[in-house]
Design an enzyme around this catalytic site. Structure first.
Site, PDB file in Angstrom:
ATOM      1  N   ARG A   1     -10.909  -0.527   2.388  1.00 16.11           N
ATOM      2  CA  ARG A   1     -12.371  -0.596   2.430  1.00 16.11           C
ATOM      3  C   ARG A   1     -12.954  -0.842   1.055  1.00 16.11           C
ATOM      4  O   ARG A   1     -14.029  -1.424   0.918  1.00 16.11           O
ATOM      5  CB  ARG A   1     -12.912   0.677   3.105  1.00 16.11           C
ATOM      6  CG  ARG A   1     -12.570   1.948   2.393  1.00 16.11           C
ATOM      7  CD  ARG A   1     -12.737   3.194   3.279  1.00 16.11           C
ATOM      8  NE  ARG A   1     -11.634   3.343   4.236  1.00 16.11           N
ATOM      9  CZ  ARG A   1     -11.524   4.347   5.103  1.00 16.11           C
ATOM     10  NH1 ARG A   1     -12.475   5.283   5.159  1.00 16.11           N
ATOM     11  NH2 ARG A   1     -10.512   4.420   5.922  1.00 16.11           N
TER      12      ARG A   1
ATOM     13  N   LYS B   1       1.616   7.944   0.267  1.00 18.48           N
ATOM     14  CA  LYS B   1       2.062   8.044   1.653  1.00 18.48           C
ATOM     15  C   LYS B   1       3.445   8.686   1.727  1.00 18.48           C
ATOM     16  O   LYS B   1       4.221   8.585   0.779  1.00 18.48           O
ATOM     17  CB  LYS B   1       2.160   6.629   2.258  1.00 18.48           C
ATOM     18  CG  LYS B   1       0.847   5.933   2.493  1.00 18.48           C
ATOM     19  CD  LYS B   1       1.075   4.560   3.112  1.00 18.48           C
ATOM     20  CE  LYS B   1      -0.242   3.837   3.349  1.00 18.48           C
ATOM     21  NZ  LYS B   1      -1.113   4.496   4.329  1.00 18.48           N
TER      22      LYS B   1
ATOM     23  N   GLU C   1      -7.920   2.494   0.667  1.00 19.55           N
ATOM     24  CA  GLU C   1      -8.165   1.482  -0.352  1.00 19.55           C
ATOM     25  C   GLU C   1      -8.651   0.160   0.219  1.00 19.55           C
ATOM     26  O   GLU C   1      -9.317  -0.609  -0.459  1.00 19.55           O
ATOM     27  CB  GLU C   1      -6.882   1.246  -1.170  1.00 19.55           C
ATOM     28  CG  GLU C   1      -5.870   0.258  -0.594  1.00 19.55           C
ATOM     29  CD  GLU C   1      -5.310   0.665   0.775  1.00 19.55           C
ATOM     30  OE1 GLU C   1      -5.352   1.872   1.088  1.00 19.55           O
ATOM     31  OE2 GLU C   1      -4.858  -0.218   1.521  1.00 19.55           O
TER      32      GLU C   1
ATOM     33  N   ASP D   1       0.832  -1.201   0.000  1.00 17.81           N
ATOM     34  CA  ASP D   1       0.000   0.000   0.000  1.00 17.81           C
ATOM     35  C   ASP D   1       0.868   1.253   0.000  1.00 17.81           C
ATOM     36  O   ASP D   1       1.310   1.717   1.041  1.00 17.81           O
ATOM     37  CB  ASP D   1      -0.927  -0.007   1.224  1.00 17.81           C
ATOM     38  CG  ASP D   1      -1.816   1.235   1.285  1.00 17.81           C
ATOM     39  OD1 ASP D   1      -1.921   1.933   0.258  1.00 17.81           O
ATOM     40  OD2 ASP D   1      -2.402   1.479   2.355  1.00 17.81           O
TER      41      ASP D   1
HETATM   42  N1  BES Z   1      -3.098   0.334   5.302  1.00 17.27           N
HETATM   43  C1  BES Z   1      -3.476   1.584   5.824  1.00 17.27           C
HETATM   44  C2  BES Z   1      -3.725   1.567   7.326  1.00 17.27           C
HETATM   45  C3  BES Z   1      -2.542   1.229   8.197  1.00 17.27           C
HETATM   46  C4  BES Z   1      -1.805   2.225   8.785  1.00 17.27           C
HETATM   47  C5  BES Z   1      -2.227  -0.083   8.461  1.00 17.27           C
HETATM   48  C6  BES Z   1      -0.729   1.908   9.598  1.00 17.27           C
HETATM   49  C7  BES Z   1      -1.166  -0.399   9.268  1.00 17.27           C
HETATM   50  C8  BES Z   1      -0.414   0.590   9.853  1.00 17.27           C
HETATM   51  C9  BES Z   1      -4.752   2.066   5.133  1.00 17.27           C
HETATM   52  O1  BES Z   1      -4.925   1.643   3.831  1.00 17.27           O
HETATM   53  C10 BES Z   1      -4.700   3.547   5.109  1.00 17.27           C
HETATM   54  O2  BES Z   1      -3.859   4.074   4.438  1.00 17.27           O
HETATM   55  N2  BES Z   1      -5.611   4.187   5.822  1.00 17.27           N
HETATM   56  C11 BES Z   1      -5.655   5.602   5.898  1.00 17.27           C
HETATM   57  C12 BES Z   1      -7.097   6.017   5.742  1.00 17.27           C
HETATM   58  C13 BES Z   1      -7.276   7.488   5.546  1.00 17.27           C
HETATM   59  C14 BES Z   1      -6.753   7.899   4.185  1.00 17.27           C
HETATM   60  C15 BES Z   1      -8.750   7.803   5.664  1.00 17.27           C
HETATM   61  C16 BES Z   1      -5.109   6.018   7.259  1.00 17.27           C
HETATM   62  O3  BES Z   1      -5.345   5.312   8.229  1.00 17.27           O
HETATM   63  O4  BES Z   1      -4.436   7.026   7.314  1.00 17.27           O
HETATM   64 ZN    ZN Z   2      -3.987  -0.084   3.298  1.00 18.44          ZN
HETATM   65 MN    MN Z   3      -3.989   2.956   2.436  1.00 15.24          MN
END
Ligand code: BES
Ligand code: ZN
Ligand code: MN
Length: 493
Positions: free
Chosen positions: A344, A270, A342, A263
């Site tokens: 979700r 990110k 992503e 991801d």
């Molecule tokens: N895979 C991440 C969530 C995550 C963060 C998992 C840290 C493990 C460790 C997920 O896909 C994500 O990026 N979520 C975002 C959502 C936001 C854009 C609403 C997040 O948590 O920042």
């Molecule tokens: Zn993710």
């Molecule tokens: Mn993500």
């Protein structure tokens, strides 16, 4: 490392492990070692006054005279009456870690004087869980730097019973190890197609495995999942695993996993720092796959379905853009305002598919879904979201029993309204950081179609930065033992 069971006699070589109870009381094995060594155990305890038999404390005596063994390892057991299965597993784990560190080649654990049923099997299970290593990419380590333990024997007053109890636990460990392997693999090795190939290996245990490629998913209308993978040169996959250990007419239970093999965030990219962690963004899918291996391995009397959505989230000229609208298999349109939300999207189609095809008794999905759940709960509890109190309570109890703790979080209409889109049926973020884990859960709930459902946000518990008694640092496989326990306690036979 080979694990076997024997009676409680002293070994001819290697390390011998014996228990010390609260306040330094000797177990029968420790007393017999003391007697045969002319009081060495008593002298060691006197020389180490801080060692009082507290659970998991260790005291080593090397080159003892009067016995054949090369080393005595005393392990604290605490109060004999309080040693439940989990406590015994942890004792097995800390003992194993010490045997690894001290490079013993062979060891015998003699934990008598405890009343718990199957105690030898639990000690062995804990040791096995802690023994996990991922060394496949090391080519230059000297043998001296690696553990040497080839043979671990656990003594038991009833070794046939211990062997039988352990045979079942070993299958659970097989599942845990598969999950840890998958979670630890780097994303250049583990991508949707190669992950699916690993799933196909479960066929040898009697699991029916189907792999849906992009063409099939397109036909099913899985625009949400496909949108996540469209920026990657790796094709997406959906894997369906079925274990039919129940009666033909039994409605299955279903487990659904987020399998984002890497991801980057996509176009909503990110920051670089820590991005390597996103190789384990397939942790939910890893747990579902390991769970299917455990259930099949121990021939669980249940019909269980595992559905995992596999995609790689990359930025590229073909990636989806913030603002794109995709149509999910459910028919609902989704405005993708942030391509980093992503998981979700992947689950929207995987959940809809699972309930639509299998009409399961319940669905439990697992996902490293949000950073927000880590802000909420840290790394000791996973977040639990559910539309069904009974399922929620059963999951919480199973988590407590195996010490994979869950904490229930709320769902509700006011959170749900935050993901109403201006131009589509739903949007994938609320636009506020508040309650981020709940908003994500709310999004998933729009794709479960009233099926009893629970969502475990395992972002904080999938990877551990430190060793714990039965989980070496790295991939934890949190969820495999929990869900195996849920099935065993409520859905078998
Ligand atoms: N895979 C991440 C969530 C995550 C963060 C998992 C840290 C493990 C460790 C997920 O896909 C994500 O990026 N979520 C975002 C959502 C936001 C854009 C609403 C997040 O948590 O920042
Ligand atoms: Zn993710
Ligand atoms: Mn993500």
């Amino acid at each position: 490392m080979k694990i076997s069971f024997a009676d409680l006699s002293l070994p001819k070589k290697g390390a011998v492990v014996a228990g010390i109870l609260s306040d330094g009381a000797l177990t029968p094995a420790a007393a017999s070692l003391d007697e045969k060594t002319g009081g060495l155990v008593g002298r060691a305890l006197a020389a180490a006054p801080r060692f009082k038999g507290k659970r998991e404390d260790l005291l080593s005596i090397v080159a003892p005279s009067g016995i054949d063994a090369d080393r005595i390892l005393l392990v604290g057991l605490g109060d004999a009456g309080k040693l439940d299965a989990i406590a015994l597993q942890k004792v097995g784990g800390v003992v194993l870690a010490n045997l690894f560190r001290m490079k013993d080649a062979e060891a015998t654990i003699l934990l008598d004087g405890v009343e718990a049923e199957d105690s030898a099997a639990d000690v062995a299970f804990g040791a096995l869980l802690r023994s996990y290593r991922f060394d496949k990419y090391r080519t230059t380590r000297k043998p001296e730097a690696l553990p040497a333990l080839a043979k671990l024997t656990v003594g038991s007053a009833n070794k046939a019973a211990a062997k039988k109890a352990f045979a079942r636990l070993e299958k659970i460990a097989d599942g845990v190890f598969l999950t840890r392997d998958l979670v630890t693999e780097p994303a250049n090795v583990l991508y949707p197609e190669s992950f699916a190939e690993r799933c196909l290996e479960l066929a040898s245990l009697g699991v029916e495995v189907e792999v849906l490629d992009e063409k099939k998913m397109k036909k099913l209308g899985m625009g949400a999942l496909l949108g996540v993978g469209q920026g990657s040169v790796r094709d997406s996959r959906l894997v369906v695993m079925q274990w039919k250990g129940g009666k033909d007419k039994d409605q299955p239970v279903a487990f659904v996993g987020k399998g984002v093999t890497f991801d980057t965030g996509g176009i909503s990219i990110k920051p670089a720092g820590g991005m390597e962690d996103m190789k384990w963004d397939m942790g939910g899918a890893g747990v579902v796959t390991g769970l299917m291996k455990a259930l099949a391995g121990r021939k669980a009397k249940v019909n269980a379905v595992g559905v995992i959505g596999l995609a790689e989230n990359m930025p590229s000229g073909s990636a989806q853009r913030p603002g794109d609208v995709v149509t999910s298999m459910s028919g609902q349109t989704i405005e993708v305002l942030n391509t980093d939300a992503e998981g979700r999207l992947v689950l929207a189609d995987a959940l809809w598919y699972a309930q639509d095809r299998f009409k399961p008794r319940f669905m439990v999905n697992l996902a490293t879904l949000t950073g927000a759940i880590i802000v909420s709960l840290g790394t000791d509890y996973a977040g639990l979201f559910a539309n069904d109190d009974e399922l929620s309570d059963r999951l919480t109890a199973a988590g407590k029993a195996v010490e994979e703790h869950l904490w229930r979080m709320p769902l509700g209409d006011s959170y749900d309204r935050q993901i109403d889109s201006d131009i589509a049926d739903v949007k994938n973020i609320s636009g506020s950081r508040n309650g981020g884990a709940i908003v994500a859960g709310q999004f998933l709930q729009r794709f479960v179609n009233k099926t009893p459902w629970a969502h475990l946000d395992i972002a904080g518990v999938t990877w551990s930065k430190k060793d714990t008694p039965t989980v070496p640092k790295g991939g934890t496989a949190f969820g495999v033992r929990l869900l195996d326990r849920l099935v065993a306690d409520h859905y078998e036979g």
